[in-house]
Design a protein around this motif. Structure first.
Motif, PDB file in Angstrom:
ATOM      1  N   GLY A  98       0.808  -1.208   0.000  1.00  0.00           N
ATOM      2  CA  GLY A  98       0.000   0.000   0.000  1.00  0.00           C
ATOM      3  C   GLY A  98       0.843   1.261   0.000  1.00  0.00           C
ATOM      4  N   ALA A  99       2.033   1.181   0.600  1.00  0.00           N
ATOM      5  CA  ALA A  99       2.929   2.347   0.595  1.00  0.00           C
ATOM      6  C   ALA A  99       3.371   2.692  -0.816  1.00  0.00           C
ATOM      7  CB  ALA A  99       4.147   2.062   1.478  1.00  0.00           C
ATOM      8  N   LEU A 100       3.536   1.682  -1.654  1.00  0.00           N
ATOM      9  CA  LEU A 100       3.890   1.935  -3.055  1.00  0.00           C
ATOM     10  C   LEU A 100       2.740   2.630  -3.776  1.00  0.00           C
ATOM     11  CD1 LEU A 100       5.564  -1.506  -3.899  1.00  0.00           C
ATOM     12  CD2 LEU A 100       6.704   0.619  -3.237  1.00  0.00           C
ATOM     13  N   VAL A 101       1.520   2.217  -3.450  1.00  0.00           N
ATOM     14  CA  VAL A 101       0.346   2.864  -4.038  1.00  0.00           C
ATOM     15  C   VAL A 101       0.259   4.317  -3.579  1.00  0.00           C
ATOM     16  CG1 VAL A 101      -2.166   2.794  -4.236  1.00  0.00           C
ATOM     17  CG2 VAL A 101      -0.867   0.658  -4.157  1.00  0.00           C
ATOM     18  N   ALA A 102       0.509   4.555  -2.294  1.00  0.00           N
ATOM     19  CA  ALA A 102       0.457   5.914  -1.762  1.00  0.00           C
ATOM     20  C   ALA A 102       1.454   6.817  -2.472  1.00  0.00           C
ATOM     21  CB  ALA A 102       0.734   5.894  -0.256  1.00  0.00           C
ATOM     22  N   ASP A 103       2.660   6.299  -2.727  1.00  0.00           N
ATOM     23  CA  ASP A 103       3.666   7.091  -3.442  1.00  0.00           C
ATOM     24  C   ASP A 103       3.173   7.459  -4.838  1.00  0.00           C
ATOM     25  OD1 ASP A 103       5.357   6.946  -1.270  1.00  0.00           O
ATOM     26  OD2 ASP A 103       6.566   5.300  -2.080  1.00  0.00           O
ATOM     27  N   ALA A 104       2.527   6.503  -5.501  1.00  0.00           N
ATOM     28  CA  ALA A 104       2.024   6.767  -6.854  1.00  0.00           C
ATOM     29  C   ALA A 104       0.910   7.799  -6.833  1.00  0.00           C
ATOM     30  CB  ALA A 104       1.537   5.468  -7.487  1.00  0.00           C
ATOM     31  N   VAL A 105       0.018   7.701  -5.838  1.00  0.00           N
ATOM     32  CA  VAL A 105      -1.080   8.666  -5.722  1.00  0.00           C
ATOM     33  C   VAL A 105      -0.518  10.068  -5.528  1.00  0.00           C
ATOM     34  CG1 VAL A 105      -2.993   9.399  -4.247  1.00  0.00           C
ATOM     35  CG2 VAL A 105      -2.770   6.993  -4.901  1.00  0.00           C
ATOM     36  N   ARG A 106       0.434  10.202  -4.625  1.00  0.00           N
ATOM     37  CA  ARG A 106       1.036  11.523  -4.385  1.00  0.00           C
ATOM     38  C   ARG A 106       1.811  11.998  -5.613  1.00  0.00           C
ATOM     39  NH1 ARG A 106       1.938   9.135   1.087  1.00  0.00           N
ATOM     40  NH2 ARG A 106       0.500  10.235   2.493  1.00  0.00           N
ATOM     41  N   GLY A 107       2.372  11.051  -6.366  1.00  0.00           N
ATOM     42  CA  GLY A 107       3.103  11.413  -7.572  1.00  0.00           C
ATOM     43  C   GLY A 107       2.227  12.031  -8.641  1.00  0.00           C
ATOM     44  N   LEU A 108       0.910  11.805  -8.556  1.00  0.00           N
ATOM     45  CA  LEU A 108      -0.034  12.421  -9.492  1.00  0.00           C
ATOM     46  C   LEU A 108      -0.396  13.846  -9.082  1.00  0.00           C
ATOM     47  CD1 LEU A 108      -2.534   9.484 -10.112  1.00  0.00           C
ATOM     48  CD2 LEU A 108      -0.899  10.418 -11.746  1.00  0.00           C
ATOM     49  N   GLY A 109       0.144  14.292  -7.946  1.00  0.00           N
ATOM     50  CA  GLY A 109      -0.210  15.610  -7.451  1.00  0.00           C
ATOM     51  C   GLY A 109      -1.424  15.600  -6.542  1.00  0.00           C
ATOM     52  N   ILE A 110      -1.881  14.421  -6.167  1.00  0.00           N
ATOM     53  CA  ILE A 110      -3.029  14.287  -5.272  1.00  0.00           C
ATOM     54  C   ILE A 110      -2.551  14.431  -3.827  1.00  0.00           C
ATOM     55  CG2 ILE A 110      -4.803  12.688  -4.422  1.00  0.00           C
ATOM     56  CD1 ILE A 110      -4.725  11.432  -7.287  1.00  0.00           C
ATOM     57  N   GLU A 111      -3.250  15.235  -3.051  1.00  0.00           N
ATOM     58  CA  GLU A 111      -2.955  15.306  -1.616  1.00  0.00           C
ATOM     59  C   GLU A 111      -3.641  14.128  -0.932  1.00  0.00           C
ATOM     60  OE1 GLU A 111      -3.529  18.138   2.328  1.00  0.00           O
ATOM     61  OE2 GLU A 111      -4.066  18.910   0.340  1.00  0.00           O
ATOM     62  N   LEU A 112      -2.839  13.230  -0.393  1.00  0.00           N
ATOM     63  CA  LEU A 112      -3.367  12.023   0.237  1.00  0.00           C
ATOM     64  C   LEU A 112      -3.341  12.200   1.751  1.00  0.00           C
ATOM     65  CD1 LEU A 112      -4.299   9.052   0.173  1.00  0.00           C
ATOM     66  CD2 LEU A 112      -1.876   8.403   0.103  1.00  0.00           C
ATOM     67  N   ARG A 113      -4.508  12.066   2.366  1.00  0.00           N
ATOM     68  CA  ARG A 113      -4.611  12.151   3.825  1.00  0.00           C
ATOM     69  C   ARG A 113      -5.143  10.827   4.350  1.00  0.00           C
ATOM     70  NH1 ARG A 113      -6.717  18.102   5.793  1.00  0.00           N
ATOM     71  NH2 ARG A 113      -5.602  19.386   4.253  1.00  0.00           N
ATOM     72  N   THR A 114      -4.289  10.074   5.022  1.00  0.00           N
ATOM     73  CA  THR A 114      -4.684   8.792   5.591  1.00  0.00           C
ATOM     74  C   THR A 114      -4.853   8.924   7.101  1.00  0.00           C
ATOM     75  OG1 THR A 114      -2.356   8.126   5.777  1.00  0.00           O
ATOM     76  CG2 THR A 114      -3.540   7.478   3.782  1.00  0.00           C
ATOM     77  N   GLY A 115      -5.570   7.967   7.683  1.00  0.00           N
ATOM     78  CA  GLY A 115      -5.844   8.022   9.114  1.00  0.00           C
ATOM     79  C   GLY A 115      -6.726   9.195   9.493  1.00  0.00           C
ATOM     80  N   VAL A 116      -7.564   9.644   8.550  1.00  0.00           N
ATOM     81  CA  VAL A 116      -8.401  10.832   8.745  1.00  0.00           C
ATOM     82  C   VAL A 116      -9.875  10.434   8.647  1.00  0.00           C
ATOM     83  CG1 VAL A 116      -9.045  13.072   7.781  1.00  0.00           C
ATOM     84  CG2 VAL A 116      -6.638  12.407   7.878  1.00  0.00           C
ATOM     85  N   THR A 117     -10.677  10.910   9.593  1.00  0.00           N
ATOM     86  CA  THR A 117     -12.105  10.605   9.622  1.00  0.00           C
ATOM     87  C   THR A 117     -12.918  11.842   9.259  1.00  0.00           C
ATOM     88  OG1 THR A 117     -11.783   8.932  11.337  1.00  0.00           O
ATOM     89  CG2 THR A 117     -14.013   9.791  11.059  1.00  0.00           C
ATOM     90  N   VAL A 118     -13.814  11.684   8.311  1.00  0.00           N
ATOM     91  CA  VAL A 118     -14.708  12.781   7.918  1.00  0.00           C
ATOM     92  C   VAL A 118     -15.816  12.917   8.958  1.00  0.00           C
ATOM     93  CG1 VAL A 118     -16.333  13.589   6.174  1.00  0.00           C
ATOM     94  CG2 VAL A 118     -14.193  12.516   5.476  1.00  0.00           C
ATOM     95  N   GLN A 119     -16.116  14.150   9.330  1.00  0.00           N
ATOM     96  CA  GLN A 119     -17.136  14.415  10.335  1.00  0.00           C
ATOM     97  C   GLN A 119     -18.367  15.111   9.774  1.00  0.00           C
ATOM     98  OE1 GLN A 119     -14.625  16.702  13.007  1.00  0.00           O
ATOM     99  NE2 GLN A 119     -14.174  14.896  14.262  1.00  0.00           N
ATOM    100  N   ALA A 120     -18.184  15.917   8.720  1.00  0.00           N
ATOM    101  CA  ALA A 120     -19.324  16.666   8.178  1.00  0.00           C
ATOM    102  C   ALA A 120     -18.960  17.254   6.825  1.00  0.00           C
ATOM    103  CB  ALA A 120     -19.732  17.787   9.141  1.00  0.00           C
ATOM    104  N   LEU A 121     -19.992  17.681   6.104  1.00  0.00           N
ATOM    105  CA  LEU A 121     -19.830  18.449   4.876  1.00  0.00           C
ATOM    106  C   LEU A 121     -20.368  19.849   5.113  1.00  0.00           C
ATOM    107  CD1 LEU A 121     -21.038  15.836   2.218  1.00  0.00           C
ATOM    108  CD2 LEU A 121     -18.705  16.264   2.999  1.00  0.00           C
TER     109      LEU A 121
END
Length: 461
Positions: free
Chosen positions: A202-225
């Motif tokens: 999964g760490a390899l996937v995370a590197d690829a996601v960030r390499g696309l310019g995507i801000e990746l936030r893991t361990g984060v819980t959504v509370q509201a919109l």
């Protein structure tokens, strides 16, 4: 006899088509109700449509209602089944004009899955999209086109998109939105994207996601919109607030079985419908007479762990529907279960898995060893050779192959099929080392990565 099909996508229409092939129109009347506007389409292709890699929706439709009707299957789109009466053998149906009942002798339940929606996601504001149906894809495309066409303040560039959920759909949608020129944040509650693979992969996937310019936030819980003026403005998390002009929900799905449950049709341990090998619905008292089920509304057996699971995939839905239709038509076929094979692609990074991950193997009670190797897709000296990482799990004492994962570039993902065949046939990793796989420098090193990985883990047994 009359068969009513609930759901007009892969499972339901595969069942209808197979039954029709075996029974003529004067032997079996088939009436299929689909609440949406499309039949037999590839939901898996929606991210590629949104990302402008394929045209849609016509390109994603395998067979339209008119084609089914020519084959003697009465498909009615825009019709939702709202009730089932097993005693009276009727269903209640609602369309835009009226509500009515239809009788049946056989019932094919193929209502699919429904998206997981936490309370905070039930928000009527515009700019919030699920990604379950072609209608969802069309709605998101229309929204994005309004940006690009100058509506709502201009083009996609400079707009903020938040994708919630880092599974297959979430990662694919994040890439699609980057392709459409938006700033993208991907929010995942667990510690990694693609939690179906081990953390090191999964760490390899995370590197690829960030390499696309995507801000990746893991361990984060959504509370509201946050919304204003009937539009989404931001996503509130336990790690701060993220600006959002558009939000895509990729939080997974659960079996769409509320209709069956209300009718007294028993559900399985996962909330999906339990079936026998022939796709007949079963419960504590045995087979439910005349009721069949297939697709994302059912639960399946994992053939390695032995556990009952909900695994919503179009491949399984088509196979299960085919099995049900053959049996309804008087033939004999079975669906034995699954082994968890799945692939995806993030830009040019390919990700694949089959069998059990380390977490799943531990939960199933296996004692196992792993080996991870680095290799290339072709002979190292051949143009286009790129690296790939292969991880293999095997039972510690027997060497039984339990699972495999691959992360790499070109020609990596489909190598998982060799592992999938081996898992399905309960091969040991020692047996795998002697497999006669194809070799030529443009296609593989002299030792294919599959063989290297099997040999490395066999050395640990």
């Amino acid at each position: 006899m009359r068969m009513i099909v609930i759901g007009g996508d892969a499972a339901g229409m595969s069942a209808a088509s197979q039954a029709r092939r075996r029974l003529g129109r004067d032997e079996l009347e088939i009436l299929a109700f689909e609440r949406g506007d499309f039949t037999s389409y590839s939901a898996c292709g929606i991210p590629y449509w949104v990302g402008s890699l394929v045209d849609g929706p016509d390109e994603l439709i395998a067979r339209d209602p008119a084609t089914f009707r020519k084959d003697g299957i009465d498909v009615r789109t825009g019709h939702e089944v709202t009730g089932i009466d097993l005693g009276a053998r009727t269903v209640t149906v609602r369309n835009s004009d009226r509500t009515f009942t239809e009788g049946f002798d056989l019932l094919m339940y193929a209502a699919g899955a429904q998206p997981v929606r936490p309370p905070w996601a039930d928000n009527p504001a515009s700019g919030i999209f699920g990604m379950q149906t072609l209608g969802d894809g069309a709605a998101l495309n229309a929204w994005l086109s309004s940006f690009e066409g100058g509506g709502r303040g201009g083009g996609g560039e400079g707009r903020d998109a938040v994708v919630i959920g880092g599974g297959y759909i979430g990662v694919e949608m994040a890439e699609a939105l980057v392709r459409r020129g938006l700033r993208v944040t991907l929010v995942e509650r667990s510690g990694q994207p693609m939690s179906t693979v081990d953390p090191d992969m999964g760490a390899l996937v995370a590197d690829a996601v960030r390499g696309l310019g995507i801000e990746l936030r893991t361990g984060v819980t959504v509370q509201a919109l946050e919304t204003s003026d009937d539009r989404v403005r931001a996503v509130v998390t336990d790690d701060g607030t993220i600006p959002a002009d558009v939000v895509v929900l990729g939080l997974g799905v659960r079996p769409n079985t509320a209709l069956a449950d209300a009718a007294g049709i028993p559900l399985g341990v996962t909330g999906g419908l339990a079936t026998d090998l022939r796709q007949r619905v079963t419960g504590p008292d045995g087979v439910v007479d005349g009721v069949w089920a297939a697709g994302d509304c059912t639960e399946v057996t994992h053939l390695v762990s032995g556990k009952t699971m909900h695994v919503p995939l179009g491949t399984h839905a088509n196979k299960q529907g085919r099995v049900a239709g053959i049996n309804i038509g008087g033939g004999y076929a079975t669906f034995p279960g699954v082994i968890g094979t799945a692939v995806t692609k993030i830009c040019d990074l390919e990700v694949a898995r089959t069998g059990l991950s380390s977490r799943e193997a531990e939960a199933a009670g296996f004692r196992f060893v792993t080996a991870t190797i680095e290799s290339t897709n072709r002979a190292g000296y051949f143009p286009g050779a790129v690296p790939m990482t292969v991880k293999v799990l095997a039972e510690k004492d027997t060497g039984l192959l339990l699972g495999a994962q691959i992360v790499g570039r070109a020609e990596a993902a489909k190598r998982i099929d060799a592992f999938a065949v081996a898992v399905w046939n309960r091969m040991t990793v020692t047996e795998m080392t002697a497999l006669d796989l194809g070799y030529a420098p443009p296609f593989a090193p002299v030792w294919d990565p599959v063989l290297i990985a099997a040999r490395k883990v066999a050395d640990k047994i």
